[in-house]
Enzyme design. Structure first.
Site, PDB file in Angstrom:
ATOM      1  N   GLY A   1      -7.985  -0.001  -4.271  1.00  0.00           N
ATOM      2  CA  GLY A   1      -7.190   0.558  -3.191  1.00  0.00           C
ATOM      3  C   GLY A   1      -6.386   1.783  -3.562  1.00  0.00           C
ATOM      4  O   GLY A   1      -6.040   2.000  -4.728  1.00  0.00           O
TER       5      GLY A   1
ATOM      6  N   ASN B   1      -1.392   4.175  -0.076  1.00  0.00           N
ATOM      7  CA  ASN B   1      -0.688   4.425   1.194  1.00  0.00           C
ATOM      8  C   ASN B   1      -0.650   3.225   2.139  1.00  0.00           C
ATOM      9  O   ASN B   1       0.273   3.078   2.919  1.00  0.00           O
ATOM     10  CB  ASN B   1      -1.272   5.659   1.892  1.00  0.00           C
ATOM     11  CG  ASN B   1      -2.747   5.552   2.136  1.00  0.00           C
ATOM     12  OD1 ASN B   1      -3.416   4.667   1.580  1.00  0.00           O
ATOM     13  ND2 ASN B   1      -3.284   6.438   2.934  1.00  0.00           N
TER      14      ASN B   1
ATOM     15  N   GLU C   1     -14.186   5.292   0.908  1.00  0.00           N
ATOM     16  CA  GLU C   1     -13.262   5.834   1.915  1.00  0.00           C
ATOM     17  C   GLU C   1     -12.392   6.852   1.214  1.00  0.00           C
ATOM     18  O   GLU C   1     -11.468   6.495   0.489  1.00  0.00           O
ATOM     19  CB  GLU C   1     -12.402   4.697   2.489  1.00  0.00           C
ATOM     20  CG  GLU C   1     -13.171   3.673   3.300  1.00  0.00           C
ATOM     21  CD  GLU C   1     -13.732   4.236   4.577  1.00  0.00           C
ATOM     22  OE1 GLU C   1     -13.334   5.350   4.993  1.00  0.00           O
ATOM     23  OE2 GLU C   1     -14.595   3.572   5.170  1.00  0.00           O
TER      24      GLU C   1
ATOM     25  N   GLY D   1     -10.863  11.214   0.853  1.00  0.00           N
ATOM     26  CA  GLY D   1      -9.886  12.095   1.478  1.00  0.00           C
ATOM     27  C   GLY D   1     -10.447  12.933   2.618  1.00  0.00           C
ATOM     28  O   GLY D   1     -11.627  12.832   2.971  1.00  0.00           O
TER      29      GLY D   1
ATOM     30  N   CYS E   1      -5.065   9.341   5.199  1.00  0.00           N
ATOM     31  CA  CYS E   1      -6.295  10.073   4.892  1.00  0.00           C
ATOM     32  C   CYS E   1      -6.896  10.792   6.090  1.00  0.00           C
ATOM     33  O   CYS E   1      -7.490  11.848   5.954  1.00  0.00           O
ATOM     34  CB  CYS E   1      -7.315   9.110   4.320  1.00  0.00           C
ATOM     35  SG  CYS E   1      -7.529   7.665   5.370  1.00  0.00           S
TER      36      CYS E   1
ATOM     37  N   GLU F   1      -6.604  18.987   0.782  1.00  0.00           N
ATOM     38  CA  GLU F   1      -5.865  17.834   1.294  1.00  0.00           C
ATOM     39  C   GLU F   1      -4.476  17.827   0.643  1.00  0.00           C
ATOM     40  O   GLU F   1      -4.364  17.874  -0.579  1.00  0.00           O
ATOM     41  CB  GLU F   1      -6.591  16.530   0.947  1.00  0.00           C
ATOM     42  CG  GLU F   1      -5.888  15.322   1.529  1.00  0.00           C
ATOM     43  CD  GLU F   1      -6.553  13.997   1.152  1.00  0.00           C
ATOM     44  OE1 GLU F   1      -6.893  13.818  -0.027  1.00  0.00           O
ATOM     45  OE2 GLU F   1      -6.716  13.142   2.036  1.00  0.00           O
TER      46      GLU F   1
ATOM     47  N   GLU G   1     -15.905   1.140   7.195  1.00  0.00           N
ATOM     48  CA  GLU G   1     -15.129  -0.098   7.239  1.00  0.00           C
ATOM     49  C   GLU G   1     -14.957  -0.474   8.702  1.00  0.00           C
ATOM     50  O   GLU G   1     -15.125   0.335   9.603  1.00  0.00           O
ATOM     51  CB  GLU G   1     -13.751   0.121   6.587  1.00  0.00           C
ATOM     52  CG  GLU G   1     -13.906   0.477   5.118  1.00  0.00           C
ATOM     53  CD  GLU G   1     -12.661   0.241   4.276  1.00  0.00           C
ATOM     54  OE1 GLU G   1     -11.657   0.899   4.532  1.00  0.00           O
ATOM     55  OE2 GLU G   1     -12.733  -0.604   3.352  1.00  0.00           O
TER      56      GLU G   1
HETATM   57  P1  NDP Z   1      -6.885   7.859  -6.364  1.00  0.00           P
HETATM   58  O1  NDP Z   1      -8.246   8.358  -6.150  1.00  0.00           O
HETATM   59  O2  NDP Z   1      -6.038   8.477  -7.378  1.00  0.00           O
HETATM   60  O3  NDP Z   1      -6.930   6.300  -6.716  1.00  0.00           O
HETATM   61  C1  NDP Z   1      -7.574   5.361  -5.898  1.00  0.00           C
HETATM   62  C2  NDP Z   1      -7.763   4.068  -6.673  1.00  0.00           C
HETATM   63  O4  NDP Z   1      -8.814   4.221  -7.645  1.00  0.00           O
HETATM   64  C3  NDP Z   1      -6.521   3.640  -7.458  1.00  0.00           C
HETATM   65  O5  NDP Z   1      -6.423   2.227  -7.425  1.00  0.00           O
HETATM   66  C4  NDP Z   1      -6.851   4.148  -8.838  1.00  0.00           C
HETATM   67  O6  NDP Z   1      -6.118   3.509  -9.862  1.00  0.00           O
HETATM   68  C5  NDP Z   1      -8.340   3.845  -8.913  1.00  0.00           C
HETATM   69  N1  NDP Z   1      -9.074   4.605  -9.925  1.00  0.00           N
HETATM   70  C6  NDP Z   1      -8.765   5.794 -10.495  1.00  0.00           C
HETATM   71  N2  NDP Z   1      -9.735   6.173 -11.356  1.00  0.00           N
HETATM   72  C7  NDP Z   1     -10.691   5.211 -11.349  1.00  0.00           C
HETATM   73  C8  NDP Z   1     -11.950   5.027 -12.007  1.00  0.00           C
HETATM   74  N3  NDP Z   1     -12.425   5.930 -12.869  1.00  0.00           N
HETATM   75  N4  NDP Z   1     -12.672   3.922 -11.732  1.00  0.00           N
HETATM   76  C9  NDP Z   1     -12.219   3.001 -10.850  1.00  0.00           C
HETATM   77  N5  NDP Z   1     -11.031   3.115 -10.193  1.00  0.00           N
HETATM   78  C10 NDP Z   1     -10.285   4.207 -10.419  1.00  0.00           C
HETATM   79  O7  NDP Z   1      -6.207   7.910  -4.915  1.00  0.00           O
HETATM   80  P2  NDP Z   1      -4.687   7.688  -4.534  1.00  0.00           P
HETATM   81  O8  NDP Z   1      -4.272   6.304  -4.894  1.00  0.00           O
HETATM   82  O9  NDP Z   1      -3.911   8.850  -5.039  1.00  0.00           O
HETATM   83  O10 NDP Z   1      -4.761   7.740  -2.936  1.00  0.00           O
HETATM   84  C11 NDP Z   1      -4.747   8.928  -2.214  1.00  0.00           C
HETATM   85  C12 NDP Z   1      -6.147   9.327  -1.817  1.00  0.00           C
HETATM   86  O11 NDP Z   1      -6.782   8.285  -1.106  1.00  0.00           O
HETATM   87  C13 NDP Z   1      -6.161  10.510  -0.885  1.00  0.00           C
HETATM   88  O12 NDP Z   1      -7.125  11.448  -1.279  1.00  0.00           O
HETATM   89  C14 NDP Z   1      -6.562   9.926   0.449  1.00  0.00           C
HETATM   90  O13 NDP Z   1      -7.184  10.811   1.294  1.00  0.00           O
HETATM   91  C15 NDP Z   1      -7.410   8.771   0.057  1.00  0.00           C
HETATM   92  N6  NDP Z   1      -7.405   7.767   1.112  1.00  0.00           N
HETATM   93  C16 NDP Z   1      -8.538   7.586   1.879  1.00  0.00           C
HETATM   94  C17 NDP Z   1      -8.544   6.697   2.921  1.00  0.00           C
HETATM   95  C18 NDP Z   1      -9.770   6.456   3.746  1.00  0.00           C
HETATM   96  O14 NDP Z   1      -9.878   5.402   4.342  1.00  0.00           O
HETATM   97  N7  NDP Z   1     -10.717   7.357   3.824  1.00  0.00           N
HETATM   98  C19 NDP Z   1      -7.349   5.926   3.255  1.00  0.00           C
HETATM   99  C20 NDP Z   1      -6.252   6.162   2.382  1.00  0.00           C
HETATM  100  C21 NDP Z   1      -6.289   7.074   1.352  1.00  0.00           C
HETATM  101  P3  NDP Z   1      -4.657   4.054 -10.245  1.00  0.00           P
HETATM  102  O15 NDP Z   1      -4.179   4.965  -9.188  1.00  0.00           O
HETATM  103  O16 NDP Z   1      -3.851   2.827 -10.310  1.00  0.00           O
HETATM  104  O17 NDP Z   1      -4.810   4.746 -11.555  1.00  0.00           O
END
Ligand code: NDP
Length: 487
Positions: free
Chosen positions: A153, A156, A253, A255, A287, A384, A461
């Site tokens: 996840g 947000n 899902e 950005g 997002c 974004e 989803e």
């Molecule tokens: P990130 O891409 O930084 O992280 C998303 C998740 O992936 C976190 O739990 C993160 O862990 C994990 N992660 C990071 N690297 C890896 C890897 N190599 N392998 C597996 N998992 C990994 O996103 P944010 O948390 O910063 O969220 C913001 C982004 O999410 C925005 O770009 C937004 O647009 C998008 N988003 C999309 C939505 C949609 O439905 N389309 C809805 C909400 C947000 P950790 O952060 O703990 O290191």
């Protein structure tokens, strides 16, 4: 000073039906973004914890899938009821985890999670294949679960994301290991706790904490059949590549940089309301936000005046106070990133209409910010931002604005405000985006599919579409007579 509920969870992880601790994992501090104070501490999963969670999910899957869909659905629907009964407590936790105003979290988070559990719970008993008559012979399909699914996840919507992935996965007979963002580790644990209280057998829904490395360890495990990620495009690229290596199913899902077009015949107040919801709800950390607002020249100044007037209704303060309707950025880092984009907008010559700075109070508050006279090449119109920054752009004709709206590598969402029925549908049809709105913005009920095209995602989803992404069909051909063979 509001009394603050205790946010510290019983333990860091939830595995095999119970809270589990392993203090050997790195400490993750959960910061209340409205004050910068640490409100809870959890530990990142060690390799042993990851192993325990995957082993529990793998061990539980066959028996869970062997239950009837109606029985599985009953568990999900019971979980939805518990979630609604505990809505205030869960909303307060969501507010502490994310900094979003309680006014919002009371109606958008545990409630949306409960909707998903209820809706997919209702659907579980009706999942089926089909019969296909083939002359004398016939075939049928069996809808089967994929197996162990991994959910990862973003920060947000920590409750909603945990349930939007968990509900359809479990309805189809899969089990799940979910990893929340390290920024918001608290809420997914409640989803696991409530599912267990509702009767989900041990191992069906597990939560492990950690950073990207834990996510990567889950994605790379041979027992995992499917990965559903909500996150940024760069993370999506990595996770998709890792999943492809082992031919895992994926839902991504990611950005966006979505357009919102306001034609001169639009209901101005509705369009301003749509632009507000599509830019400033959750302080812009959504997002699907429509951050490129194209406004027809005849109404542009009136649109901006009305927008500024309505933004005077923003109330900042402790998000636990229900009178507050605008919260901080989720973290100091995110505040700095968004602040950098605002500075870039000014440098590149956009007209700052309102906002533009940090708010003089504790926590990570930024003012709702509107730029006008933004052009397509500016950084704020291309990247974004994931914060409360709206870019207003000019346009002349429908063809031109649709082409410019689509001229982005993203394709998550798009919106149009117009009183012309045929134009509304024509423009929606032309959008290169997965989720579109006509005379509305950012409404995402669980009954309809949600997701992106182009760089914004793979799969959907919610809605019936989610079932296709959490199950697979087995085809059985039945020969009813002899077998013809050439020799
Ligand atoms: P990130 O891409 O930084 O992280 C998303 C998740 O992936 C976190 O739990 C993160 O862990 C994990 N992660 C990071 N690297 C890896 C890897 N190599 N392998 C597996 N998992 C990994 O996103 P944010 O948390 O910063 O969220 C913001 C982004 O999410 C925005 O770009 C937004 O647009 C998008 N988003 C999309 C939505 C949609 O439905 N389309 C809805 C909400 C947000 P950790 O952060 O703990 O290191």
């Amino acid at each position: 000073m509001m009394t603050r509920p205790d946010a510290q969870p019983t333990a860091s992880h939830f595995i095999n039906g119970a809270y589990v601790e392993d203090a050997a994992g790195e400490v993750i501090e959960c910061v209340y973004p409205a004050t910068g104070e640490v409100v809870a501490r959890v530990h990142a999963a060690t390799p042993q914890i990851v192993e325990r969670a995957l082993a529990a999910a793998a061990a539980a899957q066959k028996d869970w899938a062997a239950m009837t869909g109606t029985e599985r659905g009953r568990v999900l629907r019971r979980a939805a009821e518990i979630m609604r009964a505990r809505n205030r407590e869960l909303s307060e936790l969501e507010t502490l985890d994310t900094g979003k105003p309680l006014q919002e979290t009371l109606v958008a988070d545990a409630t949306s999670a409960a909707d998903a559990l209820e809706w997919f719970g209702g659907l579980a008993g009706s999942l089926r294949g089909e019969h296909v008559q083939l002359g004398r012979d016939w075939a049928y399909t069996i809808r089967e679960p994929l197996g162990v699914c991994v959910g990862i996840g973003a920060w947000n919507y920590p409750t909603q994301i945990a349930a939007w992935k968990g509900a359809p996965a479990l309805a189809c007979g899969n089990t799940m290991v979910f990893k929340p963002s390290e920024t918001t580790p608290l809420c997914a644990l409640k989803v696991a706790e409530i599912l267990t209280e509702a009767g989900a057998p041990p191992g069906v829904y597990n939560v492990v904490q950690g950073m990207g490395a834990v996510g990567a360890a889950l994605v790379g495990d041979a027992r995992v059949a499917k990965v559903s990620l909500t996150g940024s495009v760069p993370t999506g690229r990595k996770v998709y590549a890792a999943a492809a290596d082992a031919r895992r199913h994926v839902t991504m899902e990611l950005g966006g940089k979505s357009p919102l077009i306001v034609f001169d015949d639009a209901d101005l107040d509705a369009a301003v309301g749509g632009a507000i919801n599509g830019n400033f709800y959750s302080s812009g950390q959504v997002c699907s936000n429509g951050t490129r607002v194209f406004v027809a020249p005849d109404i542009k100044e009136r649109f901006l005046d009305r927008l500024v007037e309505r933004l005077s209704g923003v109330v900042m303060g402790d998000p636990l106070d229900e009178a507050v309707n605008f919260g901080p950025m989720v973290s100091e880092d995110q505040m700095k990133i968004v602040g950098g984009y605002i500075a870039r907008g000014i440098e590149e010559g956009a007209r700052l209409v309102t906002g533009g700075g940090r708010v003089n109070r504790p926590g990570y508050f930024l003012q709702p910010t509107v730029f006008a006279d933004v052009t397509d090449g500016m950084t704020i119109a291309r990247e974004e931002i994931f914060g409360p920054v709206m870019s207003v752009l000019d346009f002349e004709t429908e063809d031109e604005v649709v082409a410019r709206a689509n001229a982005t590598p993203f394709g998550l969402s798009a919106g149009v405000f117009t009183a012309d029925l045929t134009r509304g549908h024509r423009v929606a049809r032309a959008f290169e985006a997965g989720s579109c709105w006509i005379n509305a913005y950012n409404l995402t009920p669980v009954e309809v599919p949600f997701g992106g095209s182009k760089l914004s995602g793979v799969g959907r989803e919610n809605g019936l579409a989610a079932i296709e992404h959490f199950s697979q069909l087995k085809t059985v051909y039945v020969g009813m007579g002899g077998v013809d063979a050439p020799y």
